[in-house]
Motif scaffolding. Structure first.
Motif, short mmCIF file in Angstrom:
data_model
loop_
_atom_site.label_atom_id
_atom_site.label_comp_id
_atom_site.label_asym_id
_atom_site.label_seq_id
_atom_site.Cartn_x
_atom_site.Cartn_y
_atom_site.Cartn_z
N VAL A 21 0.88 -0.88 0.20
CA VAL A 21 -0.08 -0.15 -0.65
C VAL A 21 0.82 1.14 0.30
CG1 VAL A 21 -1.57 1.18 1.53
CG2 VAL A 21 -2.24 -1.25 1.32
N LEU A 22 2.09 2.02 0.73
CA LEU A 22 3.27 2.55 0.87
C LEU A 22 3.48 2.64 -0.53
CD1 LEU A 22 4.64 1.71 4.23
CD2 LEU A 22 2.86 3.59 3.77
N LEU A 23 3.80 1.73 -1.02
CA LEU A 23 4.66 1.58 -2.62
C LEU A 23 4.06 2.17 -3.65
CD1 LEU A 23 6.67 0.98 -4.32
CD2 LEU A 23 5.88 -1.14 -4.93
N ALA A 24 2.08 2.05 -3.49
CA ALA A 24 1.49 2.48 -4.11
C ALA A 24 1.03 3.71 -4.30
CB ALA A 24 0.03 1.47 -4.15
N VAL A 25 1.38 3.81 -2.69
CA VAL A 25 1.04 5.73 -2.96
C VAL A 25 2.20 6.33 -3.40
CG1 VAL A 25 1.08 7.41 -0.66
CG2 VAL A 25 -0.82 5.05 -0.78
N VAL A 26 3.51 6.21 -2.49
CA VAL A 26 4.35 6.54 -3.39
C VAL A 26 4.63 6.73 -5.01
CG1 VAL A 26 6.98 5.88 -3.64
CG2 VAL A 26 5.58 5.94 -1.85
N LEU A 27 4.02 5.35 -5.84
CA LEU A 27 3.97 5.64 -6.99
C LEU A 27 2.71 7.13 -7.53
CD1 LEU A 27 3.83 2.65 -7.79
CD2 LEU A 27 5.80 4.04 -8.25
N LEU A 28 1.41 7.08 -6.99
CA LEU A 28 0.59 7.73 -7.62
C LEU A 28 1.16 8.95 -6.93
CD1 LEU A 28 -2.30 8.24 -8.45
CD2 LEU A 28 -2.52 8.42 -5.59
N VAL A 29 1.66 9.52 -6.06
CA VAL A 29 2.13 11.06 -5.97
C VAL A 29 3.37 11.04 -6.77
CG1 VAL A 29 3.66 12.61 -4.30
CG2 VAL A 29 1.58 10.33 -3.38
N GLY A 30 4.05 10.47 -7.31
CA GLY A 30 5.14 10.50 -8.47
C GLY A 30 4.64 10.75 -9.56
N ARG A 31 2.85 9.84 -9.90
CA ARG A 31 2.16 10.16 -10.66
C ARG A 31 1.96 11.50 -11.55
NH1 ARG A 31 -1.86 6.17 -12.84
NH2 ARG A 31 -2.13 7.47 -14.20
N LEU A 32 1.50 12.16 -9.83
CA LEU A 32 0.98 12.89 -9.57
C LEU A 32 1.82 14.32 -9.97
CD1 LEU A 32 -1.49 13.17 -7.46
CD2 LEU A 32 -2.25 13.08 -9.36
N VAL A 33 3.09 14.67 -9.33
CA VAL A 33 4.06 14.91 -9.66
C VAL A 33 5.21 15.09 -10.95
CG1 VAL A 33 6.70 15.68 -8.53
CG2 VAL A 33 4.76 14.71 -6.71
N MET A 34 5.31 14.59 -11.59
CA MET A 34 5.43 14.24 -12.71
C MET A 34 4.28 14.52 -14.08
SD MET A 34 8.41 13.12 -13.25
CE MET A 34 8.73 12.57 -15.26
N LYS A 35 3.26 14.34 -13.37
CA LYS A 35 2.79 15.38 -14.25
C LYS A 35 2.64 16.88 -14.49
CE LYS A 35 -2.55 14.58 -15.34
NZ LYS A 35 -3.72 14.34 -15.09
N VAL A 36 3.11 17.12 -13.15
CA VAL A 36 2.99 18.50 -13.38
C VAL A 36 4.39 19.10 -13.78
CG1 VAL A 36 3.68 20.39 -11.78
CG2 VAL A 36 1.36 18.97 -11.07
N ALA A 37 6.06 18.01 -13.76
CA ALA A 37 7.02 18.78 -14.22
C ALA A 37 7.16 19.28 -15.49
CB ALA A 37 7.96 17.64 -13.48
N TRP A 38 6.34 17.75 -16.34
CA TRP A 38 6.06 17.63 -17.52
C TRP A 38 5.40 18.84 -18.37
CZ3 TRP A 38 8.55 15.87 -21.26
CH2 TRP A 38 8.92 14.04 -21.22
N ARG A 39 4.85 19.53 -17.49
CA ARG A 39 3.79 21.12 -18.31
C ARG A 39 4.98 21.93 -18.05
NH1 ARG A 39 -2.81 19.87 -15.41
NH2 ARG A 39 -2.86 18.39 -16.50
N LEU A 40 5.18 21.97 -16.79
CA LEU A 40 6.56 22.51 -16.29
C LEU A 40 7.43 23.02 -18.07
CD1 LEU A 40 6.90 23.17 -12.59
CD2 LEU A 40 5.58 25.34 -13.94
N VAL A 41 7.87 22.02 -17.90
CA VAL A 41 8.82 21.83 -19.02
C VAL A 41 8.22 22.10 -20.69
CG1 VAL A 41 10.41 20.15 -20.24
CG2 VAL A 41 10.48 20.20 -17.88
N ILE A 42 6.79 22.01 -20.98
CA ILE A 42 6.36 22.07 -22.12
C ILE A 42 6.62 24.36 -21.98
CG2 ILE A 42 4.33 22.06 -23.28
CD1 ILE A 42 4.30 19.14 -23.01
N ILE A 43 6.07 24.62 -20.99
CA ILE A 43 5.63 25.89 -20.76
C ILE A 43 7.27 26.29 -20.89
CG2 ILE A 43 5.00 27.34 -19.24
CD1 ILE A 43 2.86 26.10 -18.54
N ALA A 44 8.28 25.73 -20.21
CA ALA A 44 9.66 26.40 -20.36
C ALA A 44 10.23 26.23 -21.81
CB ALA A 44 10.09 26.00 -19.29
#
Length: 62
Positions: A21-44
């Motif tokens: 369950v902890l591994l699943a939570v880490v993966l879920l948070v990581g997906r959300l962070v990467m989604k935001v990171a990709w948007r920032l890279v595209i804007i840059a």
């Protein structure tokens, strides 16, 4: 197999379940962070491209 025997097994079922369950939570948070990171890279990329095109046209933006 020898490594598991030296470590004393994988633990109890509740401990394994909590670990998964902890591994699943880490993966879920990581997906959300990467989604935001990709948007920032595209804007840059867009911002740098616009500034570069403006400098080619003779506008001193930097």
């Amino acid at each position: 197999m020898l490594g598991l025997l030296q470590l004393g097994g994988i633990g109890t079922v509740p401990a394994v379940l909590i670990g998964l369950v902890l591994l699943a939570v880490v993966l879920l948070v990581g997906r959300l962070v990467m989604k935001v990171a990709w948007r920032l890279v595209i804007i840059a990329i867009i911002a740098v491209a616009v500034l570069w095109l403006l400098s080619l046209l003779g506008f001193g933006v930097l």
